[in-house]
Motif scaffolding. Sequence first.
Motif, PDB file in Angstrom:
ATOM      1  N   GLY A 149      79.969  11.580  28.839  1.00 33.06           N
ATOM      2  CA  GLY A 149      81.309  11.743  29.160  1.00 33.06           C
ATOM      3  C   GLY A 149      81.810  10.225  29.276  1.00 33.06           C
ATOM      4  O   GLY A 149      83.120   9.917  28.781  1.00 33.06           O
ATOM      5  N   ALA A 150      80.951   9.262  29.613  1.00 34.38           N
ATOM      6  CA  ALA A 150      81.692   7.852  29.655  1.00 34.38           C
ATOM      7  C   ALA A 150      82.107   7.577  28.294  1.00 34.38           C
ATOM      8  O   ALA A 150      82.850   6.744  27.988  1.00 34.38           O
ATOM      9  CB  ALA A 150      80.591   7.070  30.289  1.00 34.38           C
ATOM     10  N   ALA A 151      80.977   7.894  27.216  1.00 32.62           N
ATOM     11  CA  ALA A 151      81.513   7.514  25.822  1.00 32.62           C
ATOM     12  C   ALA A 151      82.637   8.188  25.484  1.00 32.62           C
ATOM     13  O   ALA A 151      83.370   7.444  24.834  1.00 32.62           O
ATOM     14  CB  ALA A 151      80.086   8.024  24.828  1.00 32.62           C
ATOM     15  N   THR A 152      82.888   9.395  26.010  1.00 35.01           N
ATOM     16  CA  THR A 152      84.111  10.213  25.536  1.00 35.01           C
ATOM     17  C   THR A 152      85.327   9.436  26.012  1.00 35.01           C
ATOM     18  O   THR A 152      86.335   9.036  25.241  1.00 35.01           O
ATOM     19  CB  THR A 152      84.041  11.630  25.892  1.00 35.01           C
ATOM     20  N   VAL A 153      85.168   9.111  27.448  1.00 37.00           N
ATOM     21  CA  VAL A 153      86.308   8.413  27.975  1.00 37.00           C
ATOM     22  C   VAL A 153      86.720   7.260  27.326  1.00 37.00           C
ATOM     23  O   VAL A 153      87.976   6.876  26.991  1.00 37.00           O
ATOM     24  CB  VAL A 153      86.185   8.174  29.619  1.00 37.00           C
ATOM     25  N   LEU A 154      85.827   6.365  27.018  1.00 37.37           N
ATOM     26  CA  LEU A 154      85.848   5.138  26.282  1.00 37.37           C
ATOM     27  C   LEU A 154      86.650   5.279  24.939  1.00 37.37           C
ATOM     28  O   LEU A 154      87.442   4.630  24.499  1.00 37.37           O
ATOM     29  CB  LEU A 154      84.785   4.180  26.364  1.00 37.37           C
ATOM     30  N   ARG A 155      85.984   6.213  24.133  1.00 41.88           N
ATOM     31  CA  ARG A 155      86.582   6.572  22.678  1.00 41.88           C
ATOM     32  C   ARG A 155      88.026   7.178  22.613  1.00 41.88           C
ATOM     33  O   ARG A 155      88.854   6.774  21.674  1.00 41.88           O
ATOM     34  CB  ARG A 155      85.656   7.413  21.960  1.00 41.88           C
ATOM     35  N   LEU A 156      88.250   7.799  23.945  1.00 47.51           N
ATOM     36  CA  LEU A 156      89.870   8.517  23.819  1.00 47.51           C
ATOM     37  C   LEU A 156      90.679   7.289  23.969  1.00 47.51           C
ATOM     38  O   LEU A 156      91.954   7.520  23.608  1.00 47.51           O
ATOM     39  CB  LEU A 156      89.712   9.352  25.152  1.00 47.51           C
ATOM     40  N   GLN A 157      90.325   6.051  24.411  1.00 44.16           N
ATOM     41  CA  GLN A 157      91.212   5.090  24.617  1.00 44.16           C
ATOM     42  C   GLN A 157      91.691   4.688  23.138  1.00 44.16           C
ATOM     43  O   GLN A 157      92.871   3.721  23.039  1.00 44.16           O
ATOM     44  CB  GLN A 157      90.693   3.816  25.501  1.00 44.16           C
ATOM     45  N   THR A 158      90.936   4.788  22.204  1.00 47.50           N
ATOM     46  CA  THR A 158      91.407   4.361  20.909  1.00 47.50           C
ATOM     47  C   THR A 158      92.513   5.227  20.287  1.00 47.50           C
ATOM     48  O   THR A 158      93.068   4.855  19.324  1.00 47.50           O
ATOM     49  CB  THR A 158      90.124   4.342  19.942  1.00 47.50           C
ATOM     50  N   VAL A 159      92.585   6.389  20.859  1.00 47.16           N
ATOM     51  CA  VAL A 159      93.653   7.374  20.282  1.00 47.16           C
ATOM     52  C   VAL A 159      95.040   6.587  20.309  1.00 47.16           C
ATOM     53  O   VAL A 159      95.609   6.396  19.239  1.00 47.16           O
ATOM     54  CB  VAL A 159      93.795   8.702  21.045  1.00 47.16           C
ATOM     55  N   VAL A 160      95.567   6.212  21.155  1.00 44.09           N
ATOM     56  CA  VAL A 160      96.739   5.414  21.257  1.00 44.09           C
ATOM     57  C   VAL A 160      97.033   4.040  20.811  1.00 44.09           C
ATOM     58  O   VAL A 160      97.645   3.646  19.831  1.00 44.09           O
ATOM     59  CB  VAL A 160      97.415   5.436  22.845  1.00 44.09           C
ATOM     60  N   ALA A 161      95.558   3.516  21.029  1.00 43.67           N
ATOM     61  CA  ALA A 161      95.324   2.016  20.425  1.00 43.67           C
ATOM     62  C   ALA A 161      95.202   2.033  18.771  1.00 43.67           C
ATOM     63  O   ALA A 161      95.665   0.836  18.279  1.00 43.67           O
ATOM     64  CB  ALA A 161      94.270   1.207  21.461  1.00 43.67           C
ATOM     65  N   ARG A 162      94.707   2.867  18.473  1.00 42.36           N
ATOM     66  CA  ARG A 162      94.317   2.708  17.033  1.00 42.36           C
ATOM     67  C   ARG A 162      94.655   3.848  16.111  1.00 42.36           C
ATOM     68  O   ARG A 162      94.495   3.745  14.700  1.00 42.36           O
ATOM     69  CB  ARG A 162      92.679   2.617  16.618  1.00 42.36           C
ATOM     70  N   GLU A 163      95.287   4.985  16.754  1.00 43.30           N
ATOM     71  CA  GLU A 163      95.787   6.068  15.719  1.00 43.30           C
ATOM     72  C   GLU A 163      97.359   6.364  15.798  1.00 43.30           C
ATOM     73  O   GLU A 163      97.939   7.059  14.957  1.00 43.30           O
ATOM     74  CB  GLU A 163      95.056   7.273  16.012  1.00 43.30           C
ATOM     75  N   ILE A 164      97.957   5.678  16.804  1.00 40.72           N
ATOM     76  CA  ILE A 164      99.291   5.952  17.049  1.00 40.72           C
ATOM     77  C   ILE A 164     100.242   4.667  16.671  1.00 40.72           C
ATOM     78  O   ILE A 164      99.874   3.674  17.266  1.00 40.72           O
ATOM     79  CB  ILE A 164      99.610   6.417  18.402  1.00 40.72           C
ATOM     80  N   ALA A 165     101.157   4.975  16.149  1.00 34.33           N
ATOM     81  CA  ALA A 165     102.112   3.523  15.547  1.00 34.33           C
ATOM     82  C   ALA A 165     102.447   2.928  16.532  1.00 34.33           C
ATOM     83  O   ALA A 165     102.946   3.745  17.871  1.00 34.33           O
ATOM     84  CB  ALA A 165     103.103   3.933  14.555  1.00 34.33           C
ATOM     85  N   GLY A 166     102.680   1.759  16.643  1.00 33.30           N
ATOM     86  CA  GLY A 166     103.209   0.857  17.741  1.00 33.30           C
ATOM     87  C   GLY A 166     104.823   1.291  18.124  1.00 33.30           C
ATOM     88  O   GLY A 166     105.229   1.177  19.262  1.00 33.30           O
ATOM     89  N   SER A 167     105.454   2.058  17.262  1.00 32.73           N
ATOM     90  CA  SER A 167     106.765   2.301  17.334  1.00 32.73           C
ATOM     91  C   SER A 167     106.796   3.608  17.595  1.00 32.73           C
ATOM     92  O   SER A 167     107.935   4.233  18.094  1.00 32.73           O
ATOM     93  CB  SER A 167     107.447   2.180  15.967  1.00 32.73           C
ATOM     94  N   ASP A 168     105.742   4.477  17.993  1.00 28.93           N
ATOM     95  CA  ASP A 168     105.787   5.817  18.517  1.00 28.93           C
ATOM     96  C   ASP A 168     105.357   5.585  20.096  1.00 28.93           C
ATOM     97  O   ASP A 168     104.729   4.627  20.663  1.00 28.93           O
ATOM     98  CB  ASP A 168     104.708   6.558  17.886  1.00 28.93           C
ATOM     99  N   THR A 169     105.500   6.771  20.914  1.00 34.44           N
ATOM    100  CA  THR A 169     105.214   6.722  22.151  1.00 34.44           C
ATOM    101  C   THR A 169     104.171   8.064  22.458  1.00 34.44           C
ATOM    102  O   THR A 169     104.179   9.064  21.924  1.00 34.44           O
ATOM    103  CB  THR A 169     106.353   7.251  23.078  1.00 34.44           C
ATOM    104  N   ALA A 170     103.110   7.446  23.161  1.00 36.42           N
ATOM    105  CA  ALA A 170     102.037   8.303  23.590  1.00 36.42           C
ATOM    106  C   ALA A 170     101.094   7.706  24.777  1.00 36.42           C
ATOM    107  O   ALA A 170     100.908   6.288  24.587  1.00 36.42           O
ATOM    108  CB  ALA A 170     101.055   8.677  22.351  1.00 36.42           C
ATOM    109  N   VAL A 171     100.716   8.658  25.465  1.00 32.07           N
ATOM    110  CA  VAL A 171     100.008   8.046  26.711  1.00 32.07           C
ATOM    111  C   VAL A 171      98.720   9.119  26.866  1.00 32.07           C
ATOM    112  O   VAL A 171      98.923  10.324  26.779  1.00 32.07           O
ATOM    113  CB  VAL A 171     100.799   7.975  28.097  1.00 32.07           C
ATOM    114  N   VAL A 172      97.624   8.831  26.772  1.00 34.11           N
ATOM    115  CA  VAL A 172      96.351   9.559  27.154  1.00 34.11           C
ATOM    116  C   VAL A 172      95.660   8.947  28.393  1.00 34.11           C
ATOM    117  O   VAL A 172      95.214   7.961  28.327  1.00 34.11           O
ATOM    118  CB  VAL A 172      95.392   9.542  26.085  1.00 34.11           C
ATOM    119  N   THR A 173      95.480   9.805  29.298  1.00 29.55           N
ATOM    120  CA  THR A 173      94.940   9.423  30.453  1.00 29.55           C
ATOM    121  C   THR A 173      94.027  10.638  30.842  1.00 29.55           C
ATOM    122  O   THR A 173      94.309  11.561  30.933  1.00 29.55           O
ATOM    123  CB  THR A 173      96.239   9.276  31.743  1.00 29.55           C
TER     124      THR A 173
END
Length: 408
Positions: free
Chosen positions: A212-236
């Motif tokens: 679970g801890a590894a999953t939580v950390l990896r999920l932080q990369t969705v917005v940081a590394r897969e979504i363009a800076g000009s787009d809007t997304a939040v994953v909490t």
Amino acid sequence: MPTTPDALTAIYEDLHRHPELGGQEHRTAGIVADHLRALQYDVTTGVGGTGVVATLERGAGPTVLLRADMDGLPVKEDTGLPYASTATATTADGEEHPVMHACGHDVHVTCLLGAAARLAQDTEWRGRVLLVFQPDEENGNGARDMVADGLFERFGKPDVVLGQHVAPLPVGVLGVHAGSAFAAADSLRVVLHGQGGHGSRPEATVDPVVLGAATVLRLQTVVAREIAGSDTAVVTVGSFHAGSAPNIIPEQAELQLSVRTTDEHVRTKVLAAIERIVRGEAAAAGAPREPEVELLQSFPAVDNDADACARVATAFQDGGQHLVVDPGPVTGSEDVGILATEAGVPCAYWLLGGADPALFAGATTVDELRRVVAELPSNHSPRYAPVAGPTIESGVAALVAAARSFLG
């Protein structure tokens, strides 16, 4: 009747002291219905569960829907207010939780009651006012439940849907943004399966806490590394539950996620990335079973109509009481857009400033306002507390001005 500032403040303090969770707003609905009947509105209760609908007609003209949500949140209040909530309620999981109006829905209800009183006293407009006091916004069910219960078949379709949401902007500021104004919301439940055992022998287990801890950390990369800076997304990740004792490695871990997006393509991409990461981390950990990914709730972005927004913004400015700004898209979410979509009519939904203006001394631009807002307790915080009296007066004036801009 709620016609004076003192009377409205008293209503607000009472509602704040006695919040109710989504679907449980029986006391709140009763207070609303009693006040509206005293104002000579035609009142119907129990719409979509605990919803209240009230109408007032003044001859031929457009129908204007004004909406306020009524539910509180399972949050323990920490404002120190003399009228702070000490209420508790049982949530869907069967547990008793403290409850607070941490999102300001008590402000919304009070403002709409005040607006109802002023519209009832005003004999110059023509048309029909349709007031919707909606339950269960926080769970994303209220608007759909009211529509499914025949809201528009029973009370007629409006020509426009109007409403507001209190926010930590200074009192007197209204935020109006055309287009995707409030984000779409998706809530997910993820169950990660491990292999339990003794805490002293992790080699004989598959530890779902580490997974679970590894999953939580990896999920932080969705917005940081897969979504363009000009787009809007939040994953909490708002909830992480696992285990019952320090020396036992549990069988599973459960995560609950909140996703906010303003574009359907981005939404699809984010949800796919979450599923891919969850399953990938489970495979990497050697999990004995595939994880479960369940969509708990979902509602679309609020799409504000440009013409409707221009009309209400002009009305706000003409009153001379408000400063109108464009806050851009808001990553908070709202199900009010469902009412407009289902009715097939335009929507104008704006932000209502509820913070002490003294906190914003020297701020003259939207960017400067944002910097101050970022330092204040936000909606859903246990310390969130709008400045009651001035906020209510501002909100009542905004609702009346918006409604009158459409009524004949």
